[in-house]
Design a protein around this motif. Sequence first.
Motif, PDB file in Angstrom:
ATOM      1  N   GLN A 190     132.119 -85.431  23.132  1.00  9.42           N
ATOM      2  CA  GLN A 190     133.799 -85.075  23.600  1.00  9.42           C
ATOM      3  C   GLN A 190     133.912 -84.915  25.117  1.00  9.42           C
ATOM      4  N   LEU A 222     134.479 -82.779  28.086  1.00 11.45           N
ATOM      5  CA  LEU A 222     134.303 -81.393  28.537  1.00 11.45           C
ATOM      6  C   LEU A 222     135.630 -80.986  29.191  1.00 11.45           C
ATOM      7  N   LYS A 223     135.840 -79.741  28.795  1.00 16.94           N
ATOM      8  CA  LYS A 223     137.158 -79.099  29.486  1.00 16.94           C
ATOM      9  C   LYS A 223     136.704 -77.911  29.965  1.00 16.94           C
ATOM     10  N   ILE A 235     136.845 -74.190  31.298  1.00 11.05           N
ATOM     11  CA  ILE A 235     137.270 -72.811  30.908  1.00 11.05           C
ATOM     12  C   ILE A 235     136.940 -71.882  31.886  1.00 11.05           C
ATOM     13  N   ASP A 239     128.798 -71.660  28.574  1.00 11.83           N
ATOM     14  CA  ASP A 239     128.139 -72.892  28.031  1.00 11.83           C
ATOM     15  C   ASP A 239     128.086 -72.885  26.487  1.00 11.83           C
ATOM     16  N   LYS A 281     130.295 -71.736  24.360  1.00 13.42           N
ATOM     17  CA  LYS A 281     131.699 -72.425  23.928  1.00 13.42           C
ATOM     18  C   LYS A 281     131.781 -73.905  24.083  1.00 13.42           C
ATOM     19  N   VAL A 282     131.337 -74.524  25.127  1.00 10.85           N
ATOM     20  CA  VAL A 282     131.116 -75.753  25.189  1.00 10.85           C
ATOM     21  C   VAL A 282     130.346 -76.438  24.270  1.00 10.85           C
ATOM     22  N   LEU A 325     129.737 -75.122  21.264  1.00  4.26           N
ATOM     23  CA  LEU A 325     130.269 -74.768  20.194  1.00  4.26           C
ATOM     24  C   LEU A 325     131.521 -75.891  19.740  1.00  4.26           C
ATOM     25  N   ASP A 326     132.143 -76.174  20.835  1.00  2.00           N
ATOM     26  CA  ASP A 326     133.289 -77.190  20.890  1.00  2.00           C
ATOM     27  C   ASP A 326     132.652 -78.695  20.627  1.00  2.00           C
ATOM     28  N   MET A 327     131.380 -79.038  21.014  1.00  2.00           N
ATOM     29  CA  MET A 327     130.919 -80.151  21.041  1.00  2.00           C
ATOM     30  C   MET A 327     130.013 -80.640  19.841  1.00  2.00           C
ATOM     31  N   GLN A 382     128.986 -80.357  15.930  1.00  2.00           N
ATOM     32  CA  GLN A 382     129.722 -80.453  14.610  1.00  2.00           C
ATOM     33  C   GLN A 382     128.494 -79.988  13.501  1.00  2.00           C
TER      34      GLN A 382
END
Length: 119
Positions: A4, A6-7, A9, A54, A56-57, A59-61, A63
């Motif tokens: 995904q 990256l955003k 933060i 890191d 957080k990234v 965990l978001d990426m 699944q």
Amino acid sequence: MEIQKLKKIKIKIIEGCDPCGSEAPFPSEKPMPNAHNQEEARMHRTTLAHLMADVKVLLDMIQDGDDLPEWLETKITKAGDYMSSAARYIAGNVAREQGQLEEKKNCGCGQTPCKTYGV
């Protein structure tokens, strides 16, 4: 695994805040013993903030159903073990300072206080 976008933060470090909630042991007022200069703890707090970002990234990426490469699974497991060890070390020191880990010794004399240990 689908990658995904990256955003960015931002992590703001606030001195004296409790990031773990009320269940976490509060640091004592007394500083941890350290033979190094005072800036070292600040550097490690910054590193911890970067670790949180890191995590957080990741965990978001990642699944639940993703099949991660073995090397990545090993890195995540090892990082978790290291962080858990560090947290337990500091929590143990705090508990010791608060007298929560002191064992009451008794020689079996049956006297209160114990004539050997005075407890």
